[in-house]
Design a protein around this motif. Structure first.
Motif, PDB file in Angstrom:
ATOM      1  N   GLU A  18       0.837  -1.203   0.000  1.00 28.79           N
ATOM      2  CA  GLU A  18       0.000   0.000   0.000  1.00 28.79           C
ATOM      3  C   GLU A  18       0.871   1.253   0.000  1.00 28.79           C
ATOM      4  N   PRO A  19       0.658   2.152  -0.965  1.00 27.59           N
ATOM      5  CA  PRO A  19       1.425   3.405  -0.977  1.00 27.59           C
ATOM      6  C   PRO A  19       1.053   4.290   0.212  1.00 27.59           C
ATOM      7  N   GLU A  20       1.977   5.155   0.601  1.00 27.90           N
ATOM      8  CA  GLU A  20       1.699   6.112   1.671  1.00 27.90           C
ATOM      9  C   GLU A  20       0.591   7.066   1.225  1.00 27.90           C
ATOM     10  N   PRO A  21      -0.328   7.392   2.121  1.00 32.34           N
ATOM     11  CA  PRO A  21      -1.387   8.341   1.765  1.00 32.34           C
ATOM     12  C   PRO A  21      -0.796   9.690   1.320  1.00 32.34           C
ATOM     13  N   GLY A  22      -1.411  10.284   0.333  1.00 29.88           N
ATOM     14  CA  GLY A  22      -0.982  11.587  -0.146  1.00 29.88           C
ATOM     15  C   GLY A  22       0.120  11.559  -1.192  1.00 29.88           C
ATOM     16  N   THR A  23       0.622  10.374  -1.538  1.00 25.54           N
ATOM     17  CA  THR A  23       1.702  10.305  -2.532  1.00 25.54           C
ATOM     18  C   THR A  23       1.175  10.337  -3.958  1.00 25.54           C
ATOM     19  N   GLY A  24      -0.103  10.020  -4.138  1.00 28.41           N
ATOM     20  CA  GLY A  24      -0.674   9.976  -5.475  1.00 28.41           C
ATOM     21  C   GLY A  24      -0.339   8.701  -6.224  1.00 28.41           C
ATOM     22  N   LEU A  25       0.346   7.774  -5.571  1.00 30.55           N
ATOM     23  CA  LEU A  25       0.700   6.515  -6.216  1.00 30.55           C
ATOM     24  C   LEU A  25      -0.471   5.536  -6.173  1.00 30.55           C
ATOM     25  N   HIS A  26      -0.561   4.728  -7.212  1.00 27.72           N
ATOM     26  CA  HIS A  26      -1.570   3.668  -7.268  1.00 27.72           C
ATOM     27  C   HIS A  26      -0.891   2.416  -7.808  1.00 27.72           C
TER      28      HIS A  26
END
Length: 77
Positions: A18-26
């Motif tokens: 799971e990407p860190e929140p707020g990174t915009g990564l999916h």
């Protein structure tokens, strides 16, 4: 060091993607090849599979044997 039930170890491996929140990564899809130390046990009268990642990457004659788990994870939706 005790071994957790295999499903708990696999769940933690997938959660680590799971990407860190707020990174915009999916992450839409991922493939993992992970060494696991596996064992079986009887807990409360039922057979369960236990598994964890090896506690050491050093090669020595007294470490438990490992199996490689190949896991493919695809995002839903």
């Amino acid at each position: 060091m005790s071994r957790p039930e295999l499903h708990l170890t696999l769940t933690e491996l997938v959660r680590a993607l799971e990407p860190e929140p707020g990174t915009g990564l999916h992450i839409g899809e991922a493939a993992l090849a992970v060494p696991l130390e596996l064992a079986t046990a009887t807990i409360d009268g039922r057979l369960v599979v236990l598994g964890r990642v090896p506690h050491s990457r050093w090669k020595a004659g007294f470490l438990p044997a490992t199996s490689t788990a190949c896991i493919r994870v695809v995002a839903d939706g």
